[in-house]
Each structure stands twice: as C-alpha cells, then as structure tokens.
Design an enzyme around this catalytic site. Structure first.
Site, PDB file in Angstrom:
ATOM      1  N   THR A  62       0.836  -1.195   0.000  1.00 36.24           N
ATOM      2  CA  THR A  62       0.000   0.000   0.000  1.00 36.24           C
ATOM      3  C   THR A  62       0.875   1.251   0.000  1.00 36.24           C
ATOM      4  O   THR A  62       2.100   1.167  -0.152  1.00 36.24           O
ATOM      5  CB  THR A  62      -1.042  -0.072   1.150  1.00 36.24           C
ATOM      6  OG1 THR A  62      -1.927   1.025   1.013  1.00 36.24           O
ATOM      7  CG2 THR A  62      -0.423  -0.037   2.537  1.00 36.24           C
ATOM      8  N   LYS A  66       3.281   1.229  -3.877  1.00 34.62           N
ATOM      9  CA  LYS A  66       2.605   0.474  -4.943  1.00 34.62           C
ATOM     10  C   LYS A  66       3.333   0.547  -6.289  1.00 34.62           C
ATOM     11  O   LYS A  66       3.341  -0.429  -7.037  1.00 34.62           O
ATOM     12  CB  LYS A  66       1.158   0.960  -5.121  1.00 34.62           C
ATOM     13  CG  LYS A  66       0.218   0.461  -4.035  1.00 34.62           C
ATOM     14  CD  LYS A  66      -1.220   0.840  -4.371  1.00 34.62           C
ATOM     15  CE  LYS A  66      -2.161   0.340  -3.292  1.00 34.62           C
ATOM     16  NZ  LYS A  66      -3.564   0.530  -3.631  1.00 34.62           N
ATOM     17  N   GLY A 128      -4.929  10.137  -8.765  1.00 37.92           N
ATOM     18  CA  GLY A 128      -3.816   9.464  -8.088  1.00 37.92           C
ATOM     19  C   GLY A 128      -3.740   7.999  -8.503  1.00 37.92           C
ATOM     20  O   GLY A 128      -4.226   7.605  -9.564  1.00 37.92           O
ATOM     21  N   ARG A 151      -7.919  18.389  -8.569  1.00 34.73           N
ATOM     22  CA  ARG A 151      -7.377  19.651  -8.072  1.00 34.73           C
ATOM     23  C   ARG A 151      -6.161  20.076  -8.894  1.00 34.73           C
ATOM     24  O   ARG A 151      -6.021  21.224  -9.283  1.00 34.73           O
ATOM     25  CB  ARG A 151      -7.001  19.466  -6.595  1.00 34.73           C
ATOM     26  CG  ARG A 151      -6.427  20.664  -5.937  1.00 34.73           C
ATOM     27  CD  ARG A 151      -6.107  20.371  -4.505  1.00 34.73           C
ATOM     28  NE  ARG A 151      -5.142  19.277  -4.347  1.00 34.73           N
ATOM     29  CZ  ARG A 151      -4.680  18.851  -3.190  1.00 34.73           C
ATOM     30  NH1 ARG A 151      -5.127  19.391  -2.074  1.00 34.73           N
ATOM     31  NH2 ARG A 151      -3.808  17.860  -3.127  1.00 34.73           N
ATOM     32  N   GLU A 154      -2.243  18.935 -14.005  1.00 36.52           N
ATOM     33  CA  GLU A 154      -1.195  18.128 -14.677  1.00 36.52           C
ATOM     34  C   GLU A 154      -1.397  16.642 -14.417  1.00 36.52           C
ATOM     35  O   GLU A 154      -1.179  15.807 -15.294  1.00 36.52           O
ATOM     36  CB  GLU A 154       0.222  18.513 -14.201  1.00 36.52           C
ATOM     37  CG  GLU A 154       0.637  19.943 -14.502  1.00 36.52           C
ATOM     38  CD  GLU A 154      -0.004  20.949 -13.552  1.00 36.52           C
ATOM     39  OE1 GLU A 154       0.075  20.739 -12.322  1.00 36.52           O
ATOM     40  OE2 GLU A 154      -0.620  21.932 -14.025  1.00 36.52           O
ATOM     41  N   ILE A 217     -14.826   5.645  -3.350  1.00 34.57           N
ATOM     42  CA  ILE A 217     -13.898   4.601  -2.883  1.00 34.57           C
ATOM     43  C   ILE A 217     -13.322   4.907  -1.503  1.00 34.57           C
ATOM     44  O   ILE A 217     -12.677   4.063  -0.900  1.00 34.57           O
ATOM     45  CB  ILE A 217     -12.777   4.290  -3.903  1.00 34.57           C
ATOM     46  CG1 ILE A 217     -11.746   5.406  -3.974  1.00 34.57           C
ATOM     47  CG2 ILE A 217     -13.338   3.984  -5.282  1.00 34.57           C
ATOM     48  CD1 ILE A 217     -10.451   4.931  -4.642  1.00 34.57           C
TER      49      ILE A 217
HETATM   50  P1  NAP Z   1      -3.123   9.395  -4.086  1.00 34.95           P
HETATM   51  O1  NAP Z   1      -2.386   8.719  -5.188  1.00 34.95           O
HETATM   52  O2  NAP Z   1      -2.349  10.114  -3.019  1.00 34.95           O
HETATM   53  O3  NAP Z   1      -4.150  10.457  -4.775  1.00 34.95           O
HETATM   54  C1  NAP Z   1      -4.902  11.340  -3.979  1.00 34.95           C
HETATM   55  C2  NAP Z   1      -5.963  12.057  -4.815  1.00 34.95           C
HETATM   56  O4  NAP Z   1      -6.756  12.870  -3.925  1.00 34.95           O
HETATM   57  C3  NAP Z   1      -5.395  13.036  -5.855  1.00 34.95           C
HETATM   58  O5  NAP Z   1      -6.297  13.108  -6.943  1.00 34.95           O
HETATM   59  C4  NAP Z   1      -5.364  14.354  -5.064  1.00 34.95           C
HETATM   60  O6  NAP Z   1      -5.413  15.503  -5.878  1.00 34.95           O
HETATM   61  C5  NAP Z   1      -6.679  14.249  -4.319  1.00 34.95           C
HETATM   62  N1  NAP Z   1      -6.707  15.094  -3.121  1.00 34.95           N
HETATM   63  C6  NAP Z   1      -6.073  14.858  -1.928  1.00 34.95           C
HETATM   64  N2  NAP Z   1      -6.369  15.830  -1.053  1.00 34.95           N
HETATM   65  C7  NAP Z   1      -7.191  16.707  -1.692  1.00 34.95           C
HETATM   66  C8  NAP Z   1      -7.840  17.919  -1.313  1.00 34.95           C
HETATM   67  N3  NAP Z   1      -7.706  18.432  -0.092  1.00 34.95           N
HETATM   68  N4  NAP Z   1      -8.648  18.522  -2.235  1.00 34.95           N
HETATM   69  C9  NAP Z   1      -8.808  18.004  -3.462  1.00 34.95           C
HETATM   70  N5  NAP Z   1      -8.228  16.863  -3.898  1.00 34.95           N
HETATM   71  C10 NAP Z   1      -7.417  16.233  -3.011  1.00 34.95           C
HETATM   72  O7  NAP Z   1      -4.072   8.385  -3.315  1.00 34.95           O
HETATM   73  P2  NAP Z   1      -4.794   7.050  -3.887  1.00 34.95           P
HETATM   74  O8  NAP Z   1      -3.963   5.883  -3.577  1.00 34.95           O
HETATM   75  O9  NAP Z   1      -5.199   7.316  -5.284  1.00 34.95           O
HETATM   76  O10 NAP Z   1      -6.075   6.959  -2.917  1.00 34.95           O
HETATM   77  C11 NAP Z   1      -7.134   7.919  -2.975  1.00 34.95           C
HETATM   78  C12 NAP Z   1      -8.205   7.564  -1.939  1.00 34.95           C
HETATM   79  O11 NAP Z   1      -8.791   6.310  -2.284  1.00 34.95           O
HETATM   80  C13 NAP Z   1      -7.683   7.384  -0.501  1.00 34.95           C
HETATM   81  O12 NAP Z   1      -8.629   7.967   0.387  1.00 34.95           O
HETATM   82  C14 NAP Z   1      -7.635   5.878  -0.304  1.00 34.95           C
HETATM   83  O13 NAP Z   1      -7.860   5.503   1.042  1.00 34.95           O
HETATM   84  C15 NAP Z   1      -8.810   5.426  -1.188  1.00 34.95           C
HETATM   85  N6  NAP Z   1      -8.648   4.054  -1.688  1.00 34.95           N
HETATM   86  C16 NAP Z   1      -9.646   3.164  -1.437  1.00 34.95           C
HETATM   87  C17 NAP Z   1      -9.543   1.866  -1.905  1.00 34.95           C
HETATM   88  C18 NAP Z   1     -10.638   0.883  -1.616  1.00 34.95           C
HETATM   89  O14 NAP Z   1     -10.373  -0.332  -1.704  1.00 34.95           O
HETATM   90  N7  NAP Z   1     -11.845   1.313  -1.295  1.00 34.95           N
HETATM   91  C19 NAP Z   1      -8.416   1.478  -2.663  1.00 34.95           C
HETATM   92  C20 NAP Z   1      -7.415   2.429  -2.921  1.00 34.95           C
HETATM   93  C21 NAP Z   1      -7.545   3.736  -2.430  1.00 34.95           C
HETATM   94  P3  NAP Z   1      -4.038  16.193  -6.389  1.00 34.95           P
HETATM   95  O15 NAP Z   1      -3.595  15.414  -7.596  1.00 34.95           O
HETATM   96  O16 NAP Z   1      -4.449  17.574  -6.702  1.00 34.95           O
HETATM   97  O17 NAP Z   1      -3.060  16.110  -5.235  1.00 34.95           O
END
Ligand code: NAP
Length: 273
Positions: A62, A66, A128, A151, A154, A217
């Site tokens: 995680t 990853k 992300g 947000r 790019e 999610i």
């Molecule tokens: P990540 O790669 O860090 O991406 C985070 C995303 O959230 C980016 O699009 C980021 O935008 C946006 N973001 C973060 N804070 C923000 C804010 N204050 N305002 C607006 N946008 C914001 O994380 P990830 O691995 O993709 O995971 C994303 C979420 O999905 C997490 O909460 C994680 O727990 C959840 N998740 C759930 C599962 C499941 O099995 N249900 C699986 C994987 C992940 P920017 O690009 O602008 O930073």
C-alpha cells in the site's frame, strides 16, 4: 508449517488488512497468519530483503510503495503491467510475482449489482494511484468516455493520456464544472481522499439525481458526505468498503487458490468501522 503474509506500507497501523485476512484464514482453517509491516519510503529494498529472509508467503502493498515495488518483481500479471503498480505479491522461494487486485476489486461491486458499464460515460474525480486502477478497470468494461476532474490539472492530464492509450475517449473538466454537470454521467466516482474523516465533499452534489450511480472509494467513514448527500437525492450508491473487501478477497484467492469467505470477511470489516 505456518505461512506468514503481510501488508507493507507507511503508515500501516490503521490498516484493515490484518483483521480481514486473519479472519479469512481462521474461517477457512488455513494455518496462516498475516501481519502489518511498516516500511518507510526509501527503505523498500531493505524491507523486501527482510521479508524474503523470513520466507514471507505473500504480501499486500500500500501507500507509498505500490509503484516502487514494481522494480523488485520478477514477474507481473496483466493488470499489474497495465496499471504500473502492484498491491499483491506472491513469493516463491524468493521469486516475486506482482498482481493488481484493485482493478477487479473496483469492478466487483458494479458487477454484483449487474450494472452494465459498456458504452457509458464516467466522471472520475481524482488522478492518483487509485484513479489509475479505476481507468484500467473501466477500460476492460469498454466504457465510452472518462472525464477526469482533479485539483491538480497536470496529474489529470497524465491520466487522460493513460486512458486514451487504452482506447478510451477522455477529457478534463474543472471541479466546479464537474458539480454543475454531474447529472450527465452514468457513473460519478470519487477517487480522491476528500471525504476521508470529515474532509467534505469533492464536488457539488446539487445535480445528482435518481439516475446517477455514485461510487465513493473512500471507506472511512462508511457514509462520506458525497454518499450521504447523493443518497438523499435518490442516487444508487456503491461504497468504498465494497472495493476494499473485493480486492482483499482477490488477494486471498491468489495466495491460497481457494474461494475467499465473503461473509466472514465482510462481518470482520464492517465490525471495524
Ligand atoms: P493518491 O495517489 O495520493 O491520490 C490522492 C488524490 O486525492 C489526488 O487526486 C489528489 O489531488 C486528491 N486530493 C487529496 N487531497 C485533496 C484535497 N484536499 N482537495 C482536493 N483533492 C485532493 O491516493 P490514492 O492511492 O489514489 O487513494 C485515494 C483515496 O482512495 C484514498 O482515500 C484511499 O484511502 C482510497 N482508496 C480506497 C480503496 C478501496 O479499496 N476502497 C483502494 C485504494 C484507495 P491532487 O492530484 O491535486 O493532489
């Protein structure tokens, strides 16, 4: 001999995976155990060596490893190659094979509801790692178009290219306009961390209606502000915990070659919320 599995990442102390997998091992009577192992960013190579030394049978990966974990794999399955990230690894005497169960884990709750995704239009909020797995999943289901809002422009543009390379139509929309036009999409998927622990709603829900399918999610809390507001407007809801459960079941099945115990794992997961 008892087999040991793990989840690696940082932070790791609030991971649901040990509870989920230990429940599954107990329920199926397998002599296996599952631990959380914190590996800070920059220490992955050392961590992997340590896991090989204890002859780990397999592990989940995680945040933040990853993508970096790909460097240490000897083999990858199709989804892992497609996404460029792994969340599940098997270890065969030091030979590591990577999988990505987030792709099918994401699709599973949609398929369970018998919702047809083919030719549909998707609004994807976020760009992300999880968003990447979601695009790969929707491309397998041959959706028509994925509109990405994020947000940081790019990061969205990178994923638009990724989607287009998979043969999908894809374009960008700013967060404000996404709220205004959310009713135009069959699926609205939140793949940002907004919603997590009371962080609010990623887009305005004023135009979400009975025809919308809202898939958030984020799984803490179970009812995010996006889910709560969309539910009040009659939308179909898919919960983050369903994806979490499905991806864990798929990891279990890869490791053990046995069907994962759905009810036992679901009860364990929901009991933790
Ligand atoms: P990540 O790669 O860090 O991406 C985070 C995303 O959230 C980016 O699009 C980021 O935008 C946006 N973001 C973060 N804070 C923000 C804010 N204050 N305002 C607006 N946008 C914001 O994380 P990830 O691995 O993709 O995971 C994303 C979420 O999905 C997490 O909460 C994680 O727990 C959840 N998740 C759930 C599962 C499941 O099995 N249900 C699986 C994987 C992940 P920017 O690009 O602008 O930073």
């Amino acid at each position: 001999m008892t087999k040991t599995y793990a989840v690696i990442g940082d932070p790791i102390d609030h991971s649901f995976s040990p509870a989920l997998h230990n429940a599954a091992f107990l329920f199926t009577g397998l002599d296996c155990t599952y631990i959380a192992y914190r590996i800070p960013k920059g220490e992955l190579e050392f961590g992997i060596e340590a896991l090989k030394k204890i002859d780990i049978a397999g592990f989940n990966v995680t945040i933040p490893h990853k993508v970096d974990m790909m460097k240490f794999l000897d083999e990858m399955d199709n989804e892992c190659k497609l996404v460029g990230a792994t969340n599940t690894v098997t270890n065969n005497a030091g030979y590591l094979k990577g999988y990505n169960t987030d792709v099918e884990g994401f699709l599973d709750p949609i398929k369970k509801r018998k919702i047809d995704s083919k030719d549909s239009d998707v609004l994807l909020i976020g760009a992300g790692g999880a968003a990447r797995a979601i695009i790969a999943g929707f491309s397998k289901e041959k959706v028509r178009k994925i509109t990405i809002t994020n947000r940081t422009r790019e990061r969205a543009d990178e994923l638009i290219k990724f989607a287009q390379n998979l043969g999908l139509e894809s374009d960008y929309l700013d967060l404000q306009s996404a709220g205004e036009t959310a009713n135009k999409y069959k699926f609205v998927v939140n793949a940002t961390s907004v919603g997590l622990k009371g962080m609010g709603c990623p887009i305005s829900t004023k135009n979400i209606n009975r025809d919308s399918i809202i898939y958030d999610i984020v799984y803490v809390p179970v009812e995010t502000p996006l889910i709560e507001q969309s539910k009040n407007q009659g939308a179909t809801i898919i919960y983050g915990w369903e994806m979490l459960l499905a991806q864990a079941m798929k990891s279990f099945e890869i490791w053990t070659n046995r069907q994962a115990p759905y009810e036992a794992m679901k009860l364990t997961l929901l009991g933790r919320f």
